[in-house]
Enzyme design. Structure first.
Site, PDB file in Angstrom:
ATOM      1  N   CYS A  37       0.733  -1.352   0.048  1.00 54.76           N
ATOM      2  CA  CYS A  37       0.000  -0.081  -0.029  1.00 54.76           C
ATOM      3  C   CYS A  37       0.761   1.298  -0.042  1.00 54.76           C
ATOM      4  CB  CYS A  37      -0.851   0.075   1.022  1.00 54.76           C
ATOM      5  SG  CYS A  37      -0.313   0.255   2.848  1.00 54.76           S
ATOM      6  N   HIS A  55      -2.490   1.104   6.664  1.00 55.27           N
ATOM      7  CA  HIS A  55      -3.173   1.079   5.109  1.00 55.27           C
ATOM      8  C   HIS A  55      -3.277   2.516   4.793  1.00 55.27           C
ATOM      9  CE1 HIS A  55      -4.525  -1.024   1.743  1.00 55.27           C
ATOM     10  NE2 HIS A  55      -5.081  -0.198   1.695  1.00 55.27           N
ATOM     11  N   HIS A  87      -5.589   1.781  -4.452  1.00 54.05           N
ATOM     12  CA  HIS A  87      -4.781   1.321  -3.623  1.00 54.05           C
ATOM     13  C   HIS A  87      -4.062  -0.030  -3.941  1.00 54.05           C
ATOM     14  CE1 HIS A  87      -7.785  -1.193  -0.921  1.00 54.05           C
ATOM     15  NE2 HIS A  87      -8.392  -0.962  -2.396  1.00 54.05           N
TER      16      HIS A  87
END
Length: 349
Positions: free
Chosen positions: A265, A313, A325
């Site tokens: 990420c 994240h 993402h």
């Protein structure tokens, strides 16, 4: 980890997700190698319970991935510091050796010229004026020798300090390498557990889980937020970063990777902004503080959206209530609703 969802985009089948997770964690296929107790799925366990277990394991793996990224970044930085310190130490030793050689030459010259008692040398000299000239030169040589000695002592102290710094950095480097290895084992262990849980599900339940991971989340689709890529207010570099991220859609999630063929990420957001000429920190936790935080209601394309309270994240907002993402192993870089998970912050770079 709450599953990442996008109702209008087809995602990988559960079989593909299981295969990808298996491939990523192949090195940790046994519990002994992972240092973790094997997970098991009760054949009678409800699919939603298994889903929550897998989500938790993937979230844990992602946290460990960001810890791995931080330790790996520190290792790279320390390795550079060690190399620089060792280079400085080598140059310092060369300087000390040169100064020692010069001092030795001065000492020999002074001994040879001044070995006779000055009074006797003057008495025996056929040219007193010449002798006095030589004596003045000897005095200057002595002063030069004294100054050179002080410089040598200072150079030796500096060399000792550089060597201490190099030794300290080497110790820290070894600690950082140990941390990298520990976090790597944790990531692989969590992914292996998730793979085993998914593999234990009956085929019908696997299909149900796969469909639910991409179910409609209309209440969280973020339709009220932002606009398209040309939304007013986005900088040219932010727009460039969004285009780079969009160009990476479909590339695989690879934990610990920051492109260009695979990403985790924070690796994706770092790489995308790097294509726009902006350097971001390596971890999601550091990226959330890399710019100015703004309310989610004011998000513009290019803003970074951090998820969960610990910012484990991160995604890039691209307008129309969507982010791009790298979700988790087995799920490639993709679009998802901005509200796919609890948002902890929005950062404008």
């Amino acid at each position: 980890m709450v599953s990442h969802r996008r109702p209008t985009q087809s995602g990988p089948t559960l079989g593909a997700r299981v295969s990808a997770i298996s491939a990523v964690s192949a090195a940790a296929a046994t519990a002994a190698a992972l240092g973790a107790a094997p997970a098991s799925a009760d054949p009678g366990q409800r699919p939603e319970v298994t889903s929550a277990t897998v989500d938790r394991l993937l979230a844990d793996a992602e946290r460990a991935t960001e810890q791995y990224n931080a330790a790996d970044e520190r290792t790279r930085r320390l390795r550079t510091l060690v190399d620089e310190a060792q280079d400085r130490a080598a140059r310092g030793q060369e300087q000390v050796n040169t100064m020692r050689g010069a001092l030795g030459s001065l000492a020999v010259a002074q001994y040879r010229s001044g070995g006779i008692d000055p009074s006797l040398a003057l008495l025996l000299s056929s040219d007193p004026d010449s002798y006095l000239d030589k004596a003045a030169v000897l005095e200057r040589v002595g002063q030069r020798q004294s100054g050179a000695l002080r410089e040598l002592q200072q150079a030796q102290r500096q060399l000792g300090q550089v060597r201490k710094e190099a030794a300290r950095d080497l110790t820290e480097l070894e600690r950082s390498r140990t941390a990298v290895a520990r976090h790597k084992r944790t990531v692989e262990g969590k992914l292996a557990e998730a793979r085993r849980v998914l593999a234990a599900l009956p085929t019908a339940d696997r299909g149900a889980y796969d469909r639910s991971s991409r179910s409609d989340r209309g209440d969280l689709d973020g339709g009220a937020f932002g606009g398209g890529l040309s939304a007013t207010g986005s900088s040219a570099r932010a727009t460039s970063a969004v285009r780079a991220a969009a160009g990476a859609v479909g590339r695989p999630y690879v934990w610990g990777a920051n492109g260009p063929s695979g990403f985790d990420c924070s690796g994706l957001t770092q790489w995308a902004y790097g294509q726009a000429g902006i350097g971001l920190p390596r971890t999601s936790q550091a990226q959330r503080y890399a710019g100015r935080q703004v309310p989610l209601s004011q998000a513009l394309p290019g803003d970074l959206v951090a998820y969960r309270a610990d910012a484990s994240h991160i995604a890039m907002y691209v307008g129309n209530g969507q982010v791009i993402h790298a979700p988790y192993p087995g799920a490639p870089v993709r679009y998802d609703p901005v509200g796919m998970m609890p948002v902890s912050s929005v950062t404008r770079i």
